[in-house]
Design a protein around this motif. Structure first.
Motif, PDB file in Angstrom:
ATOM      1  N   THR A   1      13.702   0.260  -4.444  1.00  0.00           N
ATOM      2  CA  THR A   1      12.870  -0.834  -4.926  1.00  0.00           C
ATOM      3  C   THR A   1      11.887  -0.343  -5.980  1.00  0.00           C
ATOM      4  N   ARG A   2      11.731  -1.123  -7.045  1.00  0.00           N
ATOM      5  CA  ARG A   2      10.743  -0.812  -8.082  1.00  0.00           C
ATOM      6  C   ARG A   2       9.534  -1.740  -8.017  1.00  0.00           C
ATOM      7  N   HIS A   3       9.779  -2.990  -7.624  1.00  0.00           N
ATOM      8  CA  HIS A   3       8.698  -3.966  -7.565  1.00  0.00           C
ATOM      9  C   HIS A   3       8.801  -4.736  -6.258  1.00  0.00           C
ATOM     10  N   VAL A   4       7.657  -5.085  -5.686  1.00  0.00           N
ATOM     11  CA  VAL A   4       7.649  -5.864  -4.450  1.00  0.00           C
ATOM     12  C   VAL A   4       6.700  -7.050  -4.620  1.00  0.00           C
ATOM     13  N   LEU A   5       7.111  -8.186  -4.068  1.00  0.00           N
ATOM     14  CA  LEU A   5       6.334  -9.419  -4.120  1.00  0.00           C
ATOM     15  C   LEU A   5       5.691  -9.692  -2.771  1.00  0.00           C
ATOM     16  N   ALA A   6       4.579 -10.403  -2.793  1.00  0.00           N
ATOM     17  CA  ALA A   6       3.950 -10.887  -1.568  1.00  0.00           C
ATOM     18  C   ALA A   6       3.260 -12.201  -1.880  1.00  0.00           C
ATOM     19  N   SER A   7       3.448 -13.194  -1.014  1.00  0.00           N
ATOM     20  CA  SER A   7       2.822 -14.503  -1.202  1.00  0.00           C
ATOM     21  C   SER A   7       1.826 -14.753  -0.085  1.00  0.00           C
ATOM     22  N   ALA A   8       0.741 -15.427  -0.421  1.00  0.00           N
ATOM     23  CA  ALA A   8      -0.277 -15.783   0.567  1.00  0.00           C
ATOM     24  C   ALA A   8      -0.917 -17.088   0.154  1.00  0.00           C
ATOM     25  N   GLY A   9      -1.311 -17.864   1.144  1.00  0.00           N
ATOM     26  CA  GLY A   9      -2.030 -19.092   0.848  1.00  0.00           C
ATOM     27  C   GLY A   9      -3.364 -18.782   0.202  1.00  0.00           C
ATOM     28  N   ALA A  10      -3.843 -19.722  -0.599  1.00  0.00           N
ATOM     29  CA  ALA A  10      -5.102 -19.488  -1.311  1.00  0.00           C
ATOM     30  C   ALA A  10      -6.265 -19.265  -0.358  1.00  0.00           C
ATOM     31  N   ASP A  11      -6.122 -19.727   0.906  1.00  0.00           N
ATOM     32  CA  ASP A  11      -7.190 -19.551   1.886  1.00  0.00           C
ATOM     33  C   ASP A  11      -7.048 -18.278   2.719  1.00  0.00           C
ATOM     34  N   GLU A  12      -5.990 -17.523   2.485  1.00  0.00           N
ATOM     35  CA  GLU A  12      -5.769 -16.289   3.256  1.00  0.00           C
ATOM     36  C   GLU A  12      -6.447 -15.116   2.544  1.00  0.00           C
ATOM     37  N   HIS A  13      -7.763 -15.171   2.518  1.00  0.00           N
ATOM     38  CA  HIS A  13      -8.540 -14.227   1.715  1.00  0.00           C
ATOM     39  C   HIS A  13      -8.389 -12.785   2.195  1.00  0.00           C
ATOM     40  N   ASP A  14      -8.356 -12.571   3.517  1.00  0.00           N
ATOM     41  CA  ASP A  14      -8.291 -11.200   4.043  1.00  0.00           C
ATOM     42  C   ASP A  14      -6.992 -10.514   3.640  1.00  0.00           C
ATOM     43  N   ASP A  15      -5.863 -11.239   3.796  1.00  0.00           N
ATOM     44  CA  ASP A  15      -4.572 -10.644   3.429  1.00  0.00           C
ATOM     45  C   ASP A  15      -4.513 -10.352   1.935  1.00  0.00           C
ATOM     46  N   LEU A  16      -5.015 -11.276   1.127  1.00  0.00           N
ATOM     47  CA  LEU A  16      -5.007 -11.055  -0.323  1.00  0.00           C
ATOM     48  C   LEU A  16      -5.853  -9.852  -0.706  1.00  0.00           C
ATOM     49  N   ALA A  17      -7.031  -9.738  -0.083  1.00  0.00           N
ATOM     50  CA  ALA A  17      -7.912  -8.614  -0.397  1.00  0.00           C
ATOM     51  C   ALA A  17      -7.262  -7.289  -0.012  1.00  0.00           C
ATOM     52  N   ARG A  18      -6.589  -7.268   1.136  1.00  0.00           N
ATOM     53  CA  ARG A  18      -5.935  -6.028   1.572  1.00  0.00           C
ATOM     54  C   ARG A  18      -4.807  -5.644   0.628  1.00  0.00           C
ATOM     55  N   LEU A  19      -3.999  -6.613   0.267  1.00  0.00           N
ATOM     56  CA  LEU A  19      -2.908  -6.312  -0.653  1.00  0.00           C
ATOM     57  C   LEU A  19      -3.441  -5.762  -1.974  1.00  0.00           C
ATOM     58  N   HIS A  20      -4.470  -6.369  -2.479  1.00  0.00           N
ATOM     59  CA  HIS A  20      -5.003  -5.927  -3.769  1.00  0.00           C
ATOM     60  C   HIS A  20      -5.655  -4.549  -3.652  1.00  0.00           C
ATOM     61  N   ARG A  21      -6.206  -4.217  -2.481  1.00  0.00           N
ATOM     62  CA  ARG A  21      -6.718  -2.857  -2.285  1.00  0.00           C
ATOM     63  C   ARG A  21      -5.589  -1.832  -2.281  1.00  0.00           C
ATOM     64  N   HIS A  22      -4.387  -2.285  -1.957  1.00  0.00           N
ATOM     65  CA  HIS A  22      -3.229  -1.377  -1.923  1.00  0.00           C
ATOM     66  C   HIS A  22      -2.409  -1.450  -3.201  1.00  0.00           C
ATOM     67  N   GLY A  23      -2.959  -2.015  -4.248  1.00  0.00           N
ATOM     68  CA  GLY A  23      -2.289  -1.940  -5.549  1.00  0.00           C
ATOM     69  C   GLY A  23      -1.565  -3.181  -5.997  1.00  0.00           C
ATOM     70  N   TRP A  24      -1.575  -4.253  -5.187  1.00  0.00           N
ATOM     71  CA  TRP A  24      -0.958  -5.497  -5.636  1.00  0.00           C
ATOM     72  C   TRP A  24      -1.851  -6.173  -6.672  1.00  0.00           C
ATOM     73  N   ARG A  25      -1.235  -6.904  -7.577  1.00  0.00           N
ATOM     74  CA  ARG A  25      -1.951  -7.666  -8.581  1.00  0.00           C
ATOM     75  C   ARG A  25      -1.358  -9.072  -8.643  1.00  0.00           C
ATOM     76  N   THR A  26      -2.189 -10.065  -8.929  1.00  0.00           N
ATOM     77  CA  THR A  26      -1.715 -11.449  -8.969  1.00  0.00           C
ATOM     78  C   THR A  26      -0.671 -11.624 -10.071  1.00  0.00           C
ATOM     79  N   LEU A  27       0.468 -12.184  -9.691  1.00  0.00           N
ATOM     80  CA  LEU A  27       1.548 -12.453 -10.636  1.00  0.00           C
ATOM     81  C   LEU A  27       1.478 -13.898 -11.126  1.00  0.00           C
TER      82      LEU A  27
END
Length: 297
Positions: free
Chosen positions: A259-285
């Motif tokens: 795998t070269r790229h990985v996606l993750a989706s979260a509801g706009a209200d799922e702030h904790d999951d979004l924050a964790r993903l972004h701390r691990h290098g995810w960026r909004t697509l």
């Protein structure tokens, strides 16, 4: 004046080019083959719950001087008791795309599509972005021309159906030196793909599930090297170590799969999951607005 008519097989390359221009603005390099796109106009096996409820499908195109400048795909759902109330006797603009400089033709095309659904007796109408790829099941924020035309026709997106899609380039990932504890993490078959579960005192405390291959059996070959987090249930913020371990285990597994790229989706209200993903290098697509309801009156 545009010629609004039903899709013909001879239109397939122009239609594919139009759809792929929209997909490519969402995720770099993404595209769908003509064969896969045409097959999706007849059925969508991936939607195994809702697809059997469809009673009629129709694809319309807008043509100006021999060029397809817009297209939409309609679905009409049945009235049987087994059809969910949200879909029963409903009409759907399953997807709607057009070249941004032809909004005039797009308006006529959408009006024609809505007229088809009105003649069918649809009790209510909604719109989405259900092109058969992982991040086009709503209207992405990179399609402002589509959102504007839907809004002008009276469609309003459901604010509870806003999703933020993030991506991570795994080629830049650096794994920590410490090994993951195999006694605290298990790997099993999940309901979508491969599931990693954190275990504490014999009980699961969180899990992450990944789909390693998004090509759908080879029909979407431009998605080779892309994967998706299908489920994300991380422990609460008090146990970041376990959350980190789950994300790291999934990442290492995906790297082994090429795998070269990985996606993750979260509801706009799922702030904790979004924050964790972004701390691990995810960026909004992209940000997806789903389930646009046509307001009557």
């Amino acid at each position: 004046m545009p010629d609004i008519r039903s899709f013909r097989r001879a239109d397939r390359q122009q239609l594919t080019d139009l759809v792929n221009a929209h997909l490519g603005a969402v995720a770099p390099g993404w595209a769908i083959s003509s064969a896969a796109l045409l097959a999706s106009l007849e059925s969508d096996p991936s939607q195994y719950v809702t697809d059997p409820w469809v009673r009629d499908r129709q694809t319309l195109v807008a043509v100006v001087n021999g060029r397809i400048v817009g297209a939409l795909h309609l679905r009409r759902y049945g009235t049987e008791p087994d059809v969910s109330a949200d879909y029963r006797n409903a009409g759907e603009v399953a997807w709607f795309v057009f070249w941004p400089d032809r909004s005039d033709a797009a308006k006529e095309l959408l009006d024609a599509g809505l007229a088809v659904l009105a003649r069918s007796g649809a009790a209510h109408v909604f719109a989405d972005g259900d092109i058969p790829t992982p991040v086009s099941y709503g209207v992405p924020d990179v399609w402002p021309h589509v959102a504007a035309t839907l809004s002008a026709a009276g469609f309003v997106p459901d604010p509870a159906c806003t999703e933020i899609v993030s991506s991570k380039d795994l080629r830049a990932h650096t794994s920590p030196e410490t090994d993951l504890d195999p006694h605290r993490l298990t790997r099993t078959v999940g309901i979508h793909g491969t599931r990693f579960t954190a275990i504490s005192a014999g009980d699961p405390t969180g899990h992450i599930e990944v789909i390693e291959n998004l090509t759908r059996g080879g029909s979407l070959m431009t998605l080779a090297g892309w994967a998706e987090i299908a489920e994300l249930d991380l422990p609460d913020a008090a146990d970041e170590t376990v959350a980190d371990a789950l994300l790291e285990a999934a990442t290492r597994w995906l790297l082994q799969a090429g795998t070269r790229h990985v996606l993750a989706s979260a509801g706009a209200d799922e702030h904790d999951d979004l924050a964790r993903l972004h701390r691990h290098g995810w960026r909004t697509l992209t940000v997806l607005q789903r389930r646009w309801m046509l307001q009557v009156g």
